[in-house]
Motif scaffolding. Structure first.
Motif: not given
Length: 89
Positions: A45-49
């Motif tokens: 969840e700390a990333s995107t995509g």
């Protein structure tokens, strides 16, 4: 020919966060329901995509959210999204 799905729905981190919000689930709730560790949920969840990592992890997260009543809406010209399934009552 295979065992199962006609097409694998690609789910994004943004959709997972939106689905958790609709369900009022914490990251801990998602970890418990999906069998995915809390540190893994936090890292994803700390990333995107699209959900990164192993496909089994993405499948477990998606399946837990779907079992709780979330429908993932694919990118179809209007943008990907989520909604709660309508009660059949």
């Amino acid at each position: 020919m295979g065992g199962g799905r006609l097409s694998i729905l690609k789910v994004s981190i943004e959709q997972v966060k939106a689905a958790r919000a609709l369900l009022k689930w914490s990251q801990n709730d998602l970890a418990e329901k999906s069998g995915v560790s809390i540190p893994t949920i936090k890292r994803l969840e700390a990333s995107t995509g699209p959900i990164g990592g192993r496909s089994e992890t993405a499948d477990a997260i998606r399946e837990a959210l779907e079992a709780a009543g979330v429908e993932f809406i694919p990118e179809n010209g209007g943008g990907a999204g989520v909604r709660l399934k309508k009660d059949k009552a």
